[in-house]
Design a protein around this motif. Structure first.
Motif, PDB file in Angstrom:
ATOM      1  N   MET A  18       0.840  -1.186   0.000  1.00 54.84           N
ATOM      2  CA  MET A  18       0.000   0.000   0.000  1.00 54.84           C
ATOM      3  C   MET A  18       0.878   1.239   0.000  1.00 54.84           C
ATOM      4  O   MET A  18       1.933   1.263   0.610  1.00 54.84           O
ATOM      5  CB  MET A  18      -0.895   0.011   1.237  1.00 54.84           C
ATOM      6  N   TRP A  19       0.402   2.242  -0.678  1.00 54.37           N
ATOM      7  CA  TRP A  19       1.117   3.511  -0.723  1.00 54.37           C
ATOM      8  C   TRP A  19       0.414   4.498   0.190  1.00 54.37           C
ATOM      9  O   TRP A  19      -0.809   4.572   0.252  1.00 54.37           O
ATOM     10  CB  TRP A  19       1.137   4.042  -2.147  1.00 54.37           C
ATOM     11  N   ASN A  20       1.222   5.278   0.877  1.00 54.71           N
ATOM     12  CA  ASN A  20       0.668   6.252   1.819  1.00 54.71           C
ATOM     13  C   ASN A  20       0.425   7.603   1.178  1.00 54.71           C
ATOM     14  O   ASN A  20      -0.257   8.436   1.760  1.00 54.71           O
ATOM     15  CB  ASN A  20       1.613   6.411   3.017  1.00 54.71           C
ATOM     16  N   SER A  21       0.971   7.822   0.012  1.00 54.11           N
ATOM     17  CA  SER A  21       0.762   9.097  -0.672  1.00 54.11           C
ATOM     18  C   SER A  21       0.845   8.873  -2.181  1.00 54.11           C
ATOM     19  O   SER A  21       1.323   7.838  -2.654  1.00 54.11           O
ATOM     20  CB  SER A  21       1.823  10.116  -0.248  1.00 54.11           C
ATOM     21  N   SER A  22       0.400   9.886  -2.901  1.00 56.21           N
ATOM     22  CA  SER A  22       0.467   9.772  -4.358  1.00 56.21           C
ATOM     23  C   SER A  22       1.923   9.792  -4.829  1.00 56.21           C
ATOM     24  O   SER A  22       2.256   9.156  -5.834  1.00 56.21           O
ATOM     25  CB  SER A  22      -0.329  10.897  -5.021  1.00 56.21           C
ATOM     26  N   ALA A  23       2.803  10.465  -4.115  1.00 60.26           N
ATOM     27  CA  ALA A  23       4.225  10.486  -4.484  1.00 60.26           C
ATOM     28  C   ALA A  23       4.817   9.082  -4.380  1.00 60.26           C
ATOM     29  O   ALA A  23       5.595   8.667  -5.249  1.00 60.26           O
ATOM     30  CB  ALA A  23       4.997  11.447  -3.593  1.00 60.26           C
ATOM     31  N   GLU A  24       4.448   8.339  -3.347  1.00 58.65           N
ATOM     32  CA  GLU A  24       4.920   6.957  -3.213  1.00 58.65           C
ATOM     33  C   GLU A  24       4.369   6.081  -4.327  1.00 58.65           C
ATOM     34  O   GLU A  24       5.062   5.206  -4.846  1.00 58.65           O
ATOM     35  CB  GLU A  24       4.528   6.377  -1.855  1.00 58.65           C
ATOM     36  N   PHE A  25       3.117   6.333  -4.699  1.00 60.38           N
ATOM     37  CA  PHE A  25       2.513   5.567  -5.785  1.00 60.38           C
ATOM     38  C   PHE A  25       3.280   5.796  -7.084  1.00 60.38           C
ATOM     39  O   PHE A  25       3.635   4.854  -7.789  1.00 60.38           O
ATOM     40  CB  PHE A  25       1.045   5.948  -5.976  1.00 60.38           C
TER      41      PHE A  25
ATOM     42  N   ALA B 153       6.292   6.841  -7.441  1.00 59.61           N
ATOM     43  CA  ALA B 153       7.676   6.371  -7.326  1.00 59.61           C
ATOM     44  C   ALA B 153       7.757   4.859  -7.513  1.00 59.61           C
ATOM     45  O   ALA B 153       8.804   4.318  -7.863  1.00 59.61           O
ATOM     46  CB  ALA B 153       8.255   6.760  -5.968  1.00 59.61           C
ATOM     47  N   MET B 154       6.647   4.163  -7.303  1.00 60.25           N
ATOM     48  CA  MET B 154       6.552   2.717  -7.494  1.00 60.25           C
ATOM     49  C   MET B 154       7.650   1.942  -6.767  1.00 60.25           C
ATOM     50  O   MET B 154       8.241   1.007  -7.321  1.00 60.25           O
ATOM     51  CB  MET B 154       6.586   2.355  -8.976  1.00 60.25           C
ATOM     52  N   GLY B 155       7.939   2.341  -5.564  1.00 56.57           N
ATOM     53  CA  GLY B 155       8.913   1.608  -4.755  1.00 56.57           C
ATOM     54  C   GLY B 155      10.308   1.602  -5.364  1.00 56.57           C
ATOM     55  O   GLY B 155      11.056   0.646  -5.182  1.00 56.57           O
ATOM     56  N   GLY B 156      10.650   2.634  -6.100  1.00 54.55           N
ATOM     57  CA  GLY B 156      11.964   2.721  -6.708  1.00 54.55           C
ATOM     58  C   GLY B 156      12.019   2.195  -8.141  1.00 54.55           C
ATOM     59  O   GLY B 156      13.054   2.277  -8.789  1.00 54.55           O
TER      60      GLY B 156
END
Length: 62
Positions: free
Chosen positions: A1-8, A10-13
């Motif tokens: 799960m992503w906590n923010s749209s920026a994390e989404f 970024a796709m975990g790198g």
């Protein structure tokens, strides 16, 4: 799960790989119908020229 749209995004790198792959697929989905239509029109034009040439040959030969 992503906590923010920026994390989404970024796709975990793996964002570069994921978004480039998505973009390449989207580009193919857009360009393929255009390429098919272009090839179809070229084939139809060639066949029309062949039919006209055949008709001309038949009329000229009589």
């Amino acid at each position: 799960m992503w906590n923010s749209s920026a994390e989404f995004f970024a796709m975990g790198g793996y964002a570069l790989y994921v978004w480039c792959s998505f973009g390449a697929c989207a580009l193919v989905f857009l360009l393929e119908p255009l390429a098919v239509r272009t090839r179809h029109r070229a084939i139809v034009r060639r066949l029309q020229r062949e039919v006209l040439a055949e008709q001309f040959d038949q009329k000229g030969g009589k």
